[in-house]
Write a protein that holds these residues in place. Sequence first.
Motif, mmCIF file in Angstrom:
data_model
loop_
_atom_site.group_PDB
_atom_site.id
_atom_site.type_symbol
_atom_site.label_atom_id
_atom_site.label_comp_id
_atom_site.label_asym_id
_atom_site.label_seq_id
_atom_site.Cartn_x
_atom_site.Cartn_y
_atom_site.Cartn_z
ATOM 1 N N SER A 267 -42.501 17.920 -15.209
ATOM 2 C CA SER A 267 -42.150 19.031 -14.316
ATOM 3 C C SER A 267 -41.335 18.561 -13.115
ATOM 4 N N CYS A 268 -40.423 17.622 -13.342
ATOM 5 C CA CYS A 268 -39.589 17.200 -12.218
ATOM 6 C C CYS A 268 -38.636 18.340 -11.835
ATOM 7 N N GLY A 269 -38.156 19.058 -12.863
ATOM 8 C CA GLY A 269 -37.316 20.225 -12.585
ATOM 9 C C GLY A 269 -35.829 19.975 -12.674
ATOM 10 N N LEU A 270 -35.435 18.748 -13.026
ATOM 11 C CA LEU A 270 -33.997 18.458 -13.060
ATOM 12 C C LEU A 270 -33.275 19.304 -14.112
ATOM 13 N N CYS A 271 -33.967 19.638 -15.215
ATOM 14 C CA CYS A 271 -33.332 20.462 -16.262
ATOM 15 C C CYS A 271 -32.852 21.799 -15.715
ATOM 16 N N THR A 272 -33.517 22.298 -14.666
ATOM 17 C CA THR A 272 -33.106 23.593 -14.113
ATOM 18 C C THR A 272 -31.716 23.516 -13.484
ATOM 19 N N SER A 273 -31.276 22.289 -13.160
ATOM 20 C CA SER A 273 -29.924 22.150 -12.603
ATOM 21 C C SER A 273 -28.878 22.421 -13.677
ATOM 22 N N ALA A 274 -29.256 22.190 -14.951
ATOM 23 C CA ALA A 274 -28.303 22.362 -16.046
ATOM 24 C C ALA A 274 -28.337 23.774 -16.608
ATOM 25 N N CYS A 275 -29.350 24.549 -16.239
ATOM 26 C CA CYS A 275 -29.566 25.845 -16.892
ATOM 27 C C CYS A 275 -28.987 26.987 -16.056
ATOM 28 N N ALA A 276 -27.755 27.353 -16.390
ATOM 29 C CA ALA A 276 -27.053 28.376 -15.607
ATOM 30 C C ALA A 276 -27.685 29.759 -15.771
ATOM 31 N N VAL A 277 -28.360 29.988 -16.919
ATOM 32 C CA VAL A 277 -28.930 31.322 -17.167
ATOM 33 C C VAL A 277 -30.389 31.427 -16.707
ATOM 34 N N LYS A 278 -30.899 30.352 -16.114
ATOM 35 C CA LYS A 278 -32.261 30.308 -15.564
ATOM 36 C C LYS A 278 -33.353 30.567 -16.615
ATOM 37 N N THR B 240 -28.816 18.760 -6.250
ATOM 38 C CA THR B 240 -30.093 18.135 -6.629
ATOM 39 C C THR B 240 -30.633 17.347 -5.436
ATOM 40 N N TYR B 241 -31.962 17.267 -5.362
ATOM 41 C CA TYR B 241 -32.601 16.590 -4.230
ATOM 42 C C TYR B 241 -33.863 15.891 -4.724
ATOM 43 N N ALA C 181 -27.608 16.007 -3.276
ATOM 44 C CA ALA C 181 -26.309 15.708 -3.882
ATOM 45 C C ALA C 181 -25.640 16.953 -4.453
ATOM 46 N N CYS C 182 -24.318 17.026 -4.282
ATOM 47 C CA CYS C 182 -23.541 18.058 -4.967
ATOM 48 C C CYS C 182 -22.208 17.445 -5.381
ATOM 49 N N ASN C 183 -21.411 18.235 -6.066
ATOM 50 C CA ASN C 183 -20.166 17.718 -6.626
ATOM 51 C C ASN C 183 -19.055 18.747 -6.421
ATOM 52 N N MET C 184 -18.124 18.423 -5.537
ATOM 53 C CA MET C 184 -17.026 19.344 -5.227
ATOM 54 C C MET C 184 -15.839 19.164 -6.176
ATOM 55 N N SER C 185 -15.877 18.142 -7.018
ATOM 56 C CA SER C 185 -14.729 17.889 -7.902
ATOM 57 C C SER C 185 -14.773 18.830 -9.108
ATOM 58 N N TYR D 82 -21.916 11.878 -13.503
ATOM 59 C CA TYR D 82 -23.196 11.401 -14.015
ATOM 60 C C TYR D 82 -23.740 10.369 -13.039
ATOM 61 N N THR D 83 -24.825 10.707 -12.352
ATOM 62 C CA THR D 83 -25.309 9.894 -11.243
ATOM 63 C C THR D 83 -26.816 9.688 -11.335
ATOM 64 N N TYR D 84 -27.328 8.851 -10.418
ATOM 65 C CA TYR D 84 -28.786 8.685 -10.327
ATOM 66 C C TYR D 84 -29.446 9.926 -9.738
ATOM 67 N N MET D 85 -28.635 10.869 -9.246
ATOM 68 C CA MET D 85 -29.180 12.160 -8.809
ATOM 69 C C MET D 85 -29.086 13.175 -9.953
ATOM 70 N N GLY D 86 -28.917 12.679 -11.184
ATOM 71 C CA GLY D 86 -28.789 13.536 -12.359
ATOM 72 C C GLY D 86 -27.335 13.913 -12.589
ATOM 73 N N PRO D 87 -27.052 14.599 -13.713
ATOM 74 C CA PRO D 87 -25.684 15.070 -13.933
ATOM 75 C C PRO D 87 -25.369 16.152 -12.884
ATOM 76 N N LEU D 88 -24.264 15.945 -12.164
ATOM 77 C CA LEU D 88 -23.891 16.926 -11.131
ATOM 78 C C LEU D 88 -22.740 17.764 -11.674
ATOM 79 N N LEU D 89 -23.031 19.038 -11.918
ATOM 80 C CA LEU D 89 -22.032 19.921 -12.522
ATOM 81 C C LEU D 89 -20.883 20.154 -11.539
ATOM 82 N N PRO D 90 -19.672 20.372 -12.095
ATOM 83 C CA PRO D 90 -18.487 20.453 -11.242
ATOM 84 C C PRO D 90 -18.416 21.731 -10.401
ATOM 85 N N ASN D 91 -17.465 21.728 -9.493
ATOM 86 C CA ASN D 91 -17.137 22.898 -8.668
ATOM 87 C C ASN D 91 -18.346 23.477 -7.930
#
Lengths: 383, 135
Positions: B86-97, A185-186, A162-166, A171-180
């Motif tokens: 350790s699912c790793g989803l938090c890494t999607s939110a962490c822009a500074v790694k 997430t997979y 999943a990604c988010n082009m908007s 906020y989805t079941y694939m986690g929060p998808l940050l914009p742009n």
Amino acid sequence: MKTYSEINEKIKAGKAVVVTAEEVVEIVKKIGKKKAAEQIDVVTTATFGPMCSSGAFLNFGHASPAIRMESITLNGVPASGGLAAVDTYIGATEESKEEGYEYGGAHVICDLIAGKTIKLKATGKGTDCYPRKEVERELTLEDLNEAYIYNPRNCYQNYAAACNMSNRTLYTYMGPLLPNLSTVTYSTSGTLSPLLNDPYYKTIGVGTKIFLAGAEGFVAWRGTQFNSGAQRDENGIPLGTGGTLALIGDMKQMDPNFIAPAVYEKYGTSLFVGVGIPIPILNEEMIDHVSVGNDQIYTNILDYSVSDGPKPVVKRVSYAELQSGSVEINNKVVRTAPLASLKKAREIANILKDKIEKGEFTITEPVQFFDTTSITKPMKKED
Amino acid sequence: MRTKMILKFPKAVTNEPITYELIKKYDLRINILKADINFKLEGHLIFDVDGNSKDIAGALEYLENLGVEADLITSTINIDSNKCVSCGLCTSACAVKALHLNREDWSLNYTELKCVGCNLCISTCPTRAITNTVW
């Protein structure tokens, strides 16, 4: 060619050769398919991912005087009152009346497995056979007669990323998808994933004995939205979602290390379920399937900002690319993040391997096989 | 030394140009990571601070004399290893790694120094293993 009983004889004698679905990829590269098929008896697969289509059947035993429970909550989370007097099904995504999605059915299930006390509250209209109108009890798993997980759907064969082009966070079941297009997430354990190792369901079917959150469980049925007729690539891997499994297992045998509640921000509650499935290497064809590596398994990255109708495919990528930590899309390096824990999946694959090597876990021939022609329909359109 | 500094403002702080003083007088290289202050100067500020330890100690004393509660912190989050799967989803939110997955054993790693205290990971974590340690 090996038979189930030949492999089980070896397992019982402590002589079976068992490897994980990750290890087999490297082994086949070294010794070739023919030798690998002769030497290896069982390959263990596993996954530890969030699956909303989860829940548990519970039986509380009768109170005195007896009640027919019609409206039921467990720790404030509604459970089904649509079964017999003291039976219920609690769905993982059901939310607490007080705490919302921060405490849901998944939390109740996991609290029970962890041995915690939960509060049952129920009411009924009162009948001649069940005169009582309300009941309240503090209960633990031990107090219940039966308690078993039933997953109407688990082990998706393949699933889109999943990604988010908007320009706003989704906020989805694939986690929060940050914009742009900031993240992808997979959700998969890739080459360890059960149905990616047996793409045509040659050994996994109704009755297959599995590891379910630490318990010995079973494949109960085909999973809901079983899309086995999906278009497939040259390795037999569905381009889209593919098959799914319905799973069943005794909560009283489960280990809290392999099942956990999940909360997805502004989406809701879900349940991480740890599953391990052994694949007997009956012939060289099975080695063909289990030796497919992450660089050969592909999925689509979909744009979740399109919420009505099919989501557009942004890019087709391999799991090796997704697992690398970033993918390039439209000349932009985008970081990738998983929803399923590969660490836990590996742990499960190794535990199952260990159990089979020690002769504690045997393989079962399915009592019924799944078809490869089912297509999941959308909901019927309005007349 | 490089560290993080959290400043908590009570209601009655003078209208002192604090950031200016910290830079000018104590020669600190400052990055504002987070600022949450209302018009009465109630609230908190988090700085990423680079300077020599003597100057940082001097700055802390200066802030204390002003009535600002100042502390050095290494991290604004805590990860409960019993809850983390350790699912790793938090890494999607962490822009500074600061949060990243070890690609060998797929465990979650956290590098405190990289964390900028945005706290986006807290609400992203599905098992609610990450909590705010600062306010």
